[in-house]
Design a protein around this motif. Structure first.
Motif, PDB file in Angstrom:
ATOM      1  N   ALA A   8      -0.900  -1.452  -5.554  1.00  0.00           N
ATOM      2  CA  ALA A   8       0.108  -1.046  -4.580  1.00  0.00           C
ATOM      3  C   ALA A   8       1.281  -0.342  -5.264  1.00  0.00           C
ATOM      4  CB  ALA A   8       0.597  -2.265  -3.791  1.00  0.00           C
ATOM      5  N   ALA A   9       1.668  -0.840  -6.441  1.00  0.00           N
ATOM      6  CA  ALA A   9       2.766  -0.218  -7.181  1.00  0.00           C
ATOM      7  C   ALA A   9       2.397   1.197  -7.606  1.00  0.00           C
ATOM      8  CB  ALA A   9       3.111  -1.065  -8.405  1.00  0.00           C
ATOM      9  N   LEU A  10       1.156   1.396  -8.032  1.00  0.00           N
ATOM     10  CA  LEU A  10       0.711   2.725  -8.432  1.00  0.00           C
ATOM     11  C   LEU A  10       0.640   3.667  -7.230  1.00  0.00           C
ATOM     12  CD1 LEU A  10      -2.066   1.772 -11.007  1.00  0.00           C
ATOM     13  CD2 LEU A  10       0.060   3.005 -11.499  1.00  0.00           C
ATOM     14  N   ALA A  11       0.182   3.148  -6.099  1.00  0.00           N
ATOM     15  CA  ALA A  11       0.127   3.973  -4.885  1.00  0.00           C
ATOM     16  C   ALA A  11       1.526   4.423  -4.482  1.00  0.00           C
ATOM     17  CB  ALA A  11      -0.529   3.187  -3.754  1.00  0.00           C
ATOM     18  N   GLN A  12       2.479   3.529  -4.582  1.00  0.00           N
ATOM     19  CA  GLN A  12       3.868   3.857  -4.265  1.00  0.00           C
ATOM     20  C   GLN A  12       4.397   4.909  -5.228  1.00  0.00           C
ATOM     21  OE1 GLN A  12       6.973   0.599  -3.786  1.00  0.00           O
ATOM     22  NE2 GLN A  12       7.684   1.482  -5.706  1.00  0.00           N
ATOM     23  N   ALA A  13       4.045   4.770  -6.516  1.00  0.00           N
ATOM     24  CA  ALA A  13       4.519   5.709  -7.530  1.00  0.00           C
ATOM     25  C   ALA A  13       3.964   7.114  -7.298  1.00  0.00           C
ATOM     26  CB  ALA A  13       4.119   5.214  -8.917  1.00  0.00           C
ATOM     27  N   LEU A  14       2.708   7.203  -6.864  1.00  0.00           N
ATOM     28  CA  LEU A  14       2.101   8.511  -6.619  1.00  0.00           C
ATOM     29  C   LEU A  14       2.821   9.279  -5.517  1.00  0.00           C
ATOM     30  CD1 LEU A  14      -1.742   7.768  -6.729  1.00  0.00           C
ATOM     31  CD2 LEU A  14      -0.331   8.838  -8.502  1.00  0.00           C
ATOM     32  N   ALA A  15       3.426   8.547  -4.611  1.00  0.00           N
ATOM     33  CA  ALA A  15       4.079   9.183  -3.468  1.00  0.00           C
ATOM     34  C   ALA A  15       5.470   9.713  -3.797  1.00  0.00           C
ATOM     35  CB  ALA A  15       4.175   8.184  -2.312  1.00  0.00           C
ATOM     36  N   ASP A  16       5.975   9.440  -4.999  1.00  0.00           N
ATOM     37  CA  ASP A  16       7.327   9.873  -5.372  1.00  0.00           C
ATOM     38  C   ASP A  16       7.249  10.941  -6.456  1.00  0.00           C
ATOM     39  OD1 ASP A  16       9.964  10.187  -6.145  1.00  0.00           O
ATOM     40  OD2 ASP A  16      10.443   8.069  -5.856  1.00  0.00           O
ATOM     41  N   PRO A  17       7.475  12.204  -6.116  1.00  0.00           N
ATOM     42  CA  PRO A  17       7.344  13.298  -7.084  1.00  0.00           C
ATOM     43  C   PRO A  17       8.393  13.280  -8.196  1.00  0.00           C
ATOM     44  CG  PRO A  17       8.301  14.117  -5.042  1.00  0.00           C
ATOM     45  CD  PRO A  17       7.868  12.695  -4.772  1.00  0.00           C
ATOM     46  N   THR A  18       9.422  12.465  -8.050  1.00  0.00           N
ATOM     47  CA  THR A  18      10.474  12.436  -9.070  1.00  0.00           C
ATOM     48  C   THR A  18      10.167  11.458 -10.201  1.00  0.00           C
ATOM     49  OG1 THR A  18      11.780  10.709  -7.948  1.00  0.00           O
ATOM     50  CG2 THR A  18      12.208  12.999  -7.317  1.00  0.00           C
ATOM     51  N   LEU A  19       9.096  10.678 -10.080  1.00  0.00           N
ATOM     52  CA  LEU A  19       8.815   9.647 -11.090  1.00  0.00           C
ATOM     53  C   LEU A  19       8.529  10.258 -12.460  1.00  0.00           C
ATOM     54  CD1 LEU A  19       8.274   6.633 -11.779  1.00  0.00           C
ATOM     55  CD2 LEU A  19       5.859   7.124 -11.325  1.00  0.00           C
ATOM     56  N   ALA A  21      -6.606   8.837  -6.761  1.00  0.00           N
ATOM     57  CA  ALA A  21      -7.508   7.750  -7.155  1.00  0.00           C
ATOM     58  C   ALA A  21      -6.748   6.698  -7.955  1.00  0.00           C
ATOM     59  CB  ALA A  21      -8.665   8.297  -7.975  1.00  0.00           C
ATOM     60  N   ILE A  22      -7.049   5.430  -7.706  1.00  0.00           N
ATOM     61  CA  ILE A  22      -6.390   4.318  -8.385  1.00  0.00           C
ATOM     62  C   ILE A  22      -7.454   3.348  -8.877  1.00  0.00           C
ATOM     63  CG2 ILE A  22      -4.802   2.367  -8.132  1.00  0.00           C
ATOM     64  CD1 ILE A  22      -3.377   3.946  -5.944  1.00  0.00           C
ATOM     65  N   ASN A  23      -7.288   2.846 -10.091  1.00  0.00           N
ATOM     66  CA  ASN A  23      -8.238   1.905 -10.656  1.00  0.00           C
ATOM     67  C   ASN A  23      -7.488   0.823 -11.426  1.00  0.00           C
ATOM     68  OD1 ASN A  23     -10.704   0.769 -11.277  1.00  0.00           O
ATOM     69  ND2 ASN A  23     -11.552   2.619 -12.230  1.00  0.00           N
ATOM     70  N   PHE A  24      -8.105  -0.346 -11.521  1.00  0.00           N
ATOM     71  CA  PHE A  24      -7.493  -1.469 -12.240  1.00  0.00           C
ATOM     72  C   PHE A  24      -8.607  -2.269 -12.894  1.00  0.00           C
ATOM     73  CE2 PHE A  24      -6.275  -5.894 -12.639  1.00  0.00           C
ATOM     74  CZ  PHE A  24      -5.021  -5.813 -13.238  1.00  0.00           C
TER      75      PHE A  24
END
Length: 222
Positions: free
Chosen positions: A66-77, A160-163
């Motif tokens: 979930a943290a990675l999904a949130q990060a992908l949505a923020d272009p300023t990261l 894509a997200i993997n863990f």
């Protein structure tokens, strides 16, 4: 109307840079807060701290995803500097490090043709594809022959997200087989000073006919 004077242009550029830096700082803070919540989700009532291997906790794995999904949505990261690649091999940029040494966040920049070595992990690891498409080769560990054998390949497009947890049950290689630069975001269960040295468990490839499918990737691995 006269063109803005040089000082005004410089002021505008400085203001834009400061706004970008503020957005980046906020994005990093949001990601770290989400990762902290993932750790909190797997605490055992009555026991201080977190488990030695939080990846065994389903709530933790969900939280990192979930943290990675949130990060992908923020272009300023990921800043412009953290998107710079290298002609020699894929390049790592440290984005954030937990003050308690529980995790490090990094961007990895893959130029066309660049690949990781075949590896398992000494620690848990989550990653997400930010830009472009990576090929992930998956392997199975052959205890008798003490090597990894190709199982299958997957294309991992942006989003894509993997863990995965530590150990040789999760062996893979990431490869940029496209004609464009790819960028991925990674979270490792190590301190900031160890993210480039204490994560990958490099494993050899066993000799077999199925490994021919991986020959091109193996030849250019770094």
């Amino acid at each position: 109307m006269n063109a803005p004077s040089e000082p005004l242009l410089l002021q505008a550029m400085r203001a834009s840079s400061m706004a970008g830096a503020t957005g980046h700082t906020a994005a990093v803070a949001h990601l770290c807060a989400a990762l902290d919540e993932a750790f909190d989700a797997c605490r055992t009532p009555g026991k201080p701290g977190t488990p030695a291997d939080p990846s065994r906790c389903a709530a933790f794995a969900r939280g990192v995803r979930a943290a990675l999904a949130q990060a992908l949505a923020d272009p300023t990261l990921v800043t412009v500097a953290q998107r710079e690649g290298s002609a020699e091999k894929y390049r790592r940029h440290l984005i954030a490090a937990d003050p308690h040494g529980r995790y490090a966040v990094a961007s990895l920049v893959w130029q066309p043709g660049q690949a990781s070595p075949i590896h398992a992990h000494h620690t848990w690891c989550g990653y997400a594809v930010l830009e472009g498409t990576l090929t992930e080769m998956l392997y199975a560990w052959d205890e008798a022959r003490q090597g990894a054998e190709v199982v299958r390949a997957h294309l991992r497009a942006a989003g894509a997200i993997n863990f995965g947890g530590r150990g040789r049950a999760n062996i893979h290689r990431l490869f940029n087989g496209s004609a464009s630069t790819c960028i991925s975001l990674h979270v490792y269960g190590v301190s900031g000073g160890q993210f480039a040295t204490h994560v990958n468990d490099i494993v050899p490839l066993v000799a077999s006919e199925t490994c021919a499918r991986d020959a091109a990737v193996q030849a250019i691995a770094v």
